[in-house]
Design an enzyme around this catalytic site. Sequence first.
Site, PDB file in Angstrom:
ATOM      1  N   CYS A  77      12.040  -7.063   1.142  1.00  0.00           N
ATOM      2  CA  CYS A  77      13.020  -5.994   1.372  1.00  0.00           C
ATOM      3  C   CYS A  77      13.675  -6.194   2.744  1.00  0.00           C
ATOM      4  O   CYS A  77      13.252  -7.035   3.544  1.00  0.00           O
ATOM      5  CB  CYS A  77      12.344  -4.623   1.285  1.00  0.00           C
ATOM      6  SG  CYS A  77      11.336  -4.187   2.725  1.00  0.00           S
ATOM      7  N   CYS A 110       4.814  -2.523   2.948  1.00  0.00           N
ATOM      8  CA  CYS A 110       4.984  -3.707   2.101  1.00  0.00           C
ATOM      9  C   CYS A 110       3.924  -4.764   2.410  1.00  0.00           C
ATOM     10  O   CYS A 110       3.358  -4.798   3.503  1.00  0.00           O
ATOM     11  CB  CYS A 110       6.365  -4.308   2.317  1.00  0.00           C
ATOM     12  SG  CYS A 110       7.723  -3.231   1.847  1.00  0.00           S
ATOM     13  N   ILE A 144       0.863  -1.174   0.000  1.00  0.00           N
ATOM     14  CA  ILE A 144       0.000   0.000   0.000  1.00  0.00           C
ATOM     15  C   ILE A 144       0.901   1.224   0.000  1.00  0.00           C
ATOM     16  O   ILE A 144       1.617   1.476   0.969  1.00  0.00           O
ATOM     17  CB  ILE A 144      -0.922   0.010   1.240  1.00  0.00           C
ATOM     18  CG1 ILE A 144      -1.734  -1.291   1.304  1.00  0.00           C
ATOM     19  CG2 ILE A 144      -1.817   1.240   1.241  1.00  0.00           C
ATOM     20  CD1 ILE A 144      -2.396  -1.550   2.639  1.00  0.00           C
ATOM     21  N   GLU A 145       0.884   1.959  -1.114  1.00  0.00           N
ATOM     22  CA  GLU A 145       1.760   3.126  -1.257  1.00  0.00           C
ATOM     23  C   GLU A 145       1.086   4.401  -0.773  1.00  0.00           C
ATOM     24  O   GLU A 145      -0.127   4.455  -0.585  1.00  0.00           O
ATOM     25  CB  GLU A 145       2.179   3.284  -2.718  1.00  0.00           C
ATOM     26  CG  GLU A 145       3.041   2.149  -3.194  1.00  0.00           C
ATOM     27  CD  GLU A 145       3.487   2.279  -4.634  1.00  0.00           C
ATOM     28  OE1 GLU A 145       4.395   1.529  -5.018  1.00  0.00           O
ATOM     29  OE2 GLU A 145       2.936   3.113  -5.387  1.00  0.00           O
ATOM     30  N   GLU A 168       4.351  -7.964   2.943  1.00  0.00           N
ATOM     31  CA  GLU A 168       4.763  -8.867   4.011  1.00  0.00           C
ATOM     32  C   GLU A 168       4.469  -8.264   5.379  1.00  0.00           C
ATOM     33  O   GLU A 168       3.916  -8.920   6.265  1.00  0.00           O
ATOM     34  CB  GLU A 168       6.266  -9.168   3.913  1.00  0.00           C
ATOM     35  CG  GLU A 168       6.676  -9.828   2.617  1.00  0.00           C
ATOM     36  CD  GLU A 168       7.098  -8.814   1.545  1.00  0.00           C
ATOM     37  OE1 GLU A 168       6.387  -7.808   1.319  1.00  0.00           O
ATOM     38  OE2 GLU A 168       8.151  -9.039   0.922  1.00  0.00           O
TER      39      GLU A 168
END
Length: 141
Positions: free
Chosen positions: A95, A56, A46-47, A58
């Site tokens: 990441c 992110c 979700i940006e 995860e």
Amino acid sequence: MEDINVRELIETALNMRRMSYTPYSHWNVGAALLAADGTIYTGCNIENAAFTPTNCAERTAFFKAVSEGVKDFKAIAVAGGPDGQWDDLPFCSPCGVCRQVMSEFCKDDFRIFCAQSVDKYTEYTLPEIIPDRFGPKDLLG
């Protein structure tokens, strides 16, 4: 893999990509986190225009599970790729921040599946994906 339906985890991660909100990177990631009790917690990336609040897939899955009192996990499947690309995905690896979150909540036998499809994926253990990690044991002894 015993007690882990890898195919179901990967299918769930692939499906979660469709829930991503990615107007800036156009990179859709889905995650499916398997708790020790068999429950699957899902997440998508979700940006945010300010970038820092972006989350992110995860971590979304982990935070959903932890917010419901679950802190014992077996595995996670991650799948990601560009907008509109639903087949022939590249491998999408967690990441560094997500790896650190995994390190906080998971044991050495935790499995990470980075999937291109249900039949094509790489598998890692937590020590393989984040060796010499800093975790609770470093602060709590």
